[in-house]
Design a protein around this motif. Sequence first.
Motif, PDB file in Angstrom:
ATOM      1  N   MET A  22       0.835  -1.204   0.000  1.00 13.89           N
ATOM      2  CA  MET A  22       0.000   0.000   0.000  1.00 13.89           C
ATOM      3  C   MET A  22       0.868   1.252   0.000  1.00 13.89           C
ATOM      4  N   ARG A  63       1.717   2.328  -3.254  1.00 17.00           N
ATOM      5  CA  ARG A  63       0.508   2.646  -4.028  1.00 17.00           C
ATOM      6  C   ARG A  63       0.028   1.481  -4.892  1.00 17.00           C
ATOM      7  N   ASP A  64       0.251   0.271  -4.415  1.00 18.31           N
ATOM      8  CA  ASP A  64      -0.190  -0.936  -5.110  1.00 18.31           C
ATOM      9  C   ASP A  64      -1.663  -1.173  -4.774  1.00 18.31           C
ATOM     10  N   ARG A  65      -2.531  -0.905  -5.737  1.00 20.10           N
ATOM     11  CA  ARG A  65      -3.969  -1.037  -5.494  1.00 20.10           C
ATOM     12  C   ARG A  65      -4.408  -2.501  -5.394  1.00 20.10           C
ATOM     13  N   ASN A  66      -3.578  -3.422  -5.863  1.00 25.47           N
ATOM     14  CA  ASN A  66      -3.906  -4.840  -5.729  1.00 25.47           C
ATOM     15  C   ASN A  66      -3.953  -5.248  -4.256  1.00 25.47           C
ATOM     16  N   LEU A 115      -4.939  -3.312  -1.865  1.00 26.62           N
ATOM     17  CA  LEU A 115      -6.225  -2.797  -1.390  1.00 26.62           C
ATOM     18  C   LEU A 115      -7.360  -3.729  -1.818  1.00 26.62           C
ATOM     19  N   LYS A 116      -7.295  -4.223  -3.052  1.00 22.59           N
ATOM     20  CA  LYS A 116      -8.310  -5.171  -3.536  1.00 22.59           C
ATOM     21  C   LYS A 116      -8.275  -6.453  -2.705  1.00 22.59           C
ATOM     22  N   TYR A 119      -9.922  -5.805   0.540  1.00 19.93           N
ATOM     23  CA  TYR A 119     -11.360  -5.690   0.279  1.00 19.93           C
ATOM     24  C   TYR A 119     -12.003  -7.080   0.199  1.00 19.93           C
ATOM     25  N   GLN A 169     -15.925   1.003   2.643  1.00 11.50           N
ATOM     26  CA  GLN A 169     -15.059   1.641   1.647  1.00 11.50           C
ATOM     27  C   GLN A 169     -14.307   2.826   2.247  1.00 11.50           C
ATOM     28  N   ILE A 225     -10.237   3.282   2.625  1.00 12.47           N
ATOM     29  CA  ILE A 225      -9.499   4.466   2.169  1.00 12.47           C
ATOM     30  C   ILE A 225      -8.606   4.992   3.293  1.00 12.47           C
ATOM     31  N   TYR A 268      -5.683   2.672   3.618  1.00 13.38           N
ATOM     32  CA  TYR A 268      -4.766   2.873   2.496  1.00 13.38           C
ATOM     33  C   TYR A 268      -3.949   4.156   2.679  1.00 13.38           C
ATOM     34  N   GLN A 293       0.145   4.685   3.493  1.00  9.07           N
ATOM     35  CA  GLN A 293       1.024   5.470   2.627  1.00  9.07           C
ATOM     36  C   GLN A 293       1.839   6.508   3.397  1.00  9.07           C
TER      37      GLN A 293
END
Length: 185
Positions: free
Chosen positions: A10, A13-16, A18-19, A22, A48, A52, A55, A59
Amino acid sequence: MKDQQIISQMKQRDRNALKEVYKEYKIEFFKFASRYTSDNEVLEDIFQDALIVLYENAQVGKLDQLKSTLKTYLFGTGKFMLFKHFRDSKKEVPTEETYIFDRYEKQVINDVYEDKGMNDYQVKLIANFKKLGNKCREILELFYLKGIKLDEIMAIQGYENKNVVKSQKSRCLKTLKELIMKKDG
């Protein structure tokens, strides 16, 4: 995936990551939060928003020294947001009672963030509790976890008198303590 690995991803900034969080926790969060509201739209928004916050905090390094699990942090954040949502949706003037509740909420959220998980003794307790027979587990759960009095346990478990229940509870507790104290237990 380990919590520190997810936090590290995270931060990059790896959105995977976060997925992954989730998918891993959404259903469980909904079960957890449904005790406060059954409105799925509210639960989805809160979940959600909590993601955020997770996340963004990852960071900026706020999760680098996280003392709880990622799940505990996420659920604590979500619970705090739920309380805030309910408080904000009320159109009444705050009372002294509301301020007491707010202080309590903050203490709960601080406790959640500082939760270090179970200690060794608690892990042993749970593992060895599962080794007990059904009657022992039931009597200890009824008495210690549900706070049911011996008279009621007597009726639930079909014992003839309160002294039998009392001695059975003592034997079960003694057995549990012995299992915990064993080196391999």
